[in-house]
Design a protein around this motif. Structure first.
Motif, PDB file in Angstrom:
ATOM      1  N   GLU A  18     -12.143   5.108  31.754  1.00  0.00           N
ATOM      2  CA  GLU A  18     -13.373   5.128  32.432  1.00  0.00           C
ATOM      3  C   GLU A  18     -14.553   4.803  31.475  1.00  0.00           C
ATOM      4  O   GLU A  18     -15.623   3.777  32.006  1.00  0.00           O
ATOM      5  CB  GLU A  18     -13.936   6.467  33.091  1.00  0.00           C
ATOM      6  CG  GLU A  18     -15.167   6.383  33.884  1.00  0.00           C
ATOM      7  CD  GLU A  18     -15.282   5.871  35.097  1.00  0.00           C
ATOM      8  OE1 GLU A  18     -16.379   5.788  35.544  1.00  0.00           O
ATOM      9  OE2 GLU A  18     -14.198   5.298  35.511  1.00  0.00           O
TER      10      GLU A  18
ATOM     11  N   ARG B 217     -16.743   1.360  32.268  1.00  0.00           N
ATOM     12  CA  ARG B 217     -18.329   1.376  32.525  1.00  0.00           C
ATOM     13  C   ARG B 217     -19.170   0.520  31.320  1.00  0.00           C
ATOM     14  O   ARG B 217     -20.185  -0.104  31.467  1.00  0.00           O
ATOM     15  CB  ARG B 217     -18.925   2.779  32.491  1.00  0.00           C
ATOM     16  CG  ARG B 217     -18.459   3.626  33.760  1.00  0.00           C
ATOM     17  CD  ARG B 217     -18.791   5.070  33.556  1.00  0.00           C
ATOM     18  NE  ARG B 217     -20.166   5.237  33.453  1.00  0.00           N
ATOM     19  CZ  ARG B 217     -20.902   5.399  34.797  1.00  0.00           C
ATOM     20  NH1 ARG B 217     -20.313   5.362  36.077  1.00  0.00           N
ATOM     21  NH2 ARG B 217     -22.267   5.745  34.712  1.00  0.00           N
TER      22      ARG B 217
ATOM     23  N   LYS C  66     -12.157  -1.239  38.278  1.00  0.00           N
ATOM     24  CA  LYS C  66     -11.612  -0.359  39.352  1.00  0.00           C
ATOM     25  C   LYS C  66     -10.355  -0.358  39.750  1.00  0.00           C
ATOM     26  O   LYS C  66      -9.477   0.477  39.658  1.00  0.00           O
ATOM     27  CB  LYS C  66     -12.407  -0.002  40.065  1.00  0.00           C
ATOM     28  CG  LYS C  66     -13.577   0.908  39.529  1.00  0.00           C
ATOM     29  CD  LYS C  66     -14.622   1.329  40.481  1.00  0.00           C
ATOM     30  CE  LYS C  66     -15.700   2.113  40.177  1.00  0.00           C
ATOM     31  NZ  LYS C  66     -16.790   2.806  41.222  1.00  0.00           N
TER      32      LYS C  66
END
Length: 291
Positions: A83, A87, A213
């Motif tokens: 994650e 990001r 994702k």
């Protein structure tokens, strides 16, 4: 651009080839991390943060399929680290066509040294914060409570300015953390940390987010498929997701190399298809919704 959190630390290795990215992932995967936080903290030293820097700024010529594979493999080992990398890469995609060459060069210089960037999400229902002149700098209004600031070195916030289109304001995490929570003053942003957005920067960042994702979901779903009972439908969903990831990687490569005219409708359809495919792989067969 100099971070207030700057400290003496070894410079991460330069990953100049796709084979270097694979080797860095192998080292990270075999690291003796005792928990998610530990392994996520090893990302800056791995060199992986800089793998998406454009070749024109001295970065490696890494295909987005390799970038997706990096996120996918990391997701099988450590959700928090995946994650964080995701990001960071989305933030860099927003900034890739934004600001001046000098501003981007400064940003990429920080990434090469191991600094992590990410979007600072707005709280539900909050509009864009405003940038207003405050002496030689700018103040970000309303107060910080409307911005979901994280723990990375730099947070990228979309903001509005009077008489201009939305801009990207970059917040130094150390400065944000040291700010007195009880102070009535707003966050201040140095002019060098304010970047005019590229014409399609937001749409391309949204596509990168959907793409990565989907890659993370591919890693998670692949592990589940190996441990779950054999189900032919799972294999079909994985194949469909793989096809979408490959198609989108080629599409993004073309945009980043050739700078063609952008079809926003096509990008929106790709985002919806990626969202739907990755949700189905994870067992959620409801239609993907996008605002």
């Amino acid at each position: 651009m100099v971070s207030m959190a700057d400290r003496l630390r070894p410079v991460p290795p330069a990953l100049t080839r796709e084979a270097d990215v694979v080797a860095a992932l192998d080292r990270l995967g075999h690291s003796p991390a005792s928990g998610e936080t530990d392994q996520a903290s090893q990302l800056p030293a791995s060199g992986l943060l800089a793998m998406s820097i454009p070749e024109s700024f001295g970065g490696p010529d890494i295909s987005n399929l390799i970038v997706a594979d990096a996120v996918s493999r990391l997701a099988t080992w450590n959700a928090a680290a995946a994650e964080r990398l995701l990001r960071h890469l989305v933030a860099l995609e927003l900034l890739r066509t934004s600001g001046s060459n000098e501003q981007r060069k400064a940003i990429y210089g920080r990434v090469v040294l191991g600094d992590v960037f990410e979007f600072a999400d707005r709280r539900a229902g909050a509009g864009l914060p405003r940038l207003v002149r405050s002496g030689l700098a700018f103040a970000l209004e309303p107060a910080r409570s409307d911005i979901e600031t994280g723990s990375t070195d730099w947070q990228v916030v979309l903001a509005s300015a009077v008489g201009s289109a939305p801009v990207a304001a970059i917040l130094d995490h150390a400065r944000v953390s040291l700010r007195d929570e009880r102070a009535a003053s707003d966050l201040t942003v140095h002019p060098d940390y304010i970047l005019s957005l590229g014409s399609n920067a937001e749409s391309l960042a949204r596509l990168m987010e959907a793409f990565l994702k989907a890659a993370a979901a591919r890693g998670q779903a692949g592990v589940k498929a190996l441990t779950a009972a054999t189900d032919p439908s799972v294999a079909v969903e994985l194949e469909l997701l793989d096809a979408m990831i490959h198609k989108t990687a080629s599409f993004i490569d073309g945009i980043q190399v050739d700078d063609p005219r952008i079809d926003l409708g096509h990008i929106d359809r790709l985002c919806r298809a990626l969202d739907t495919a990755h949700l189905r792989c994870l067992g959620d067969h409801s239609p993907a919704m996008r605002s």
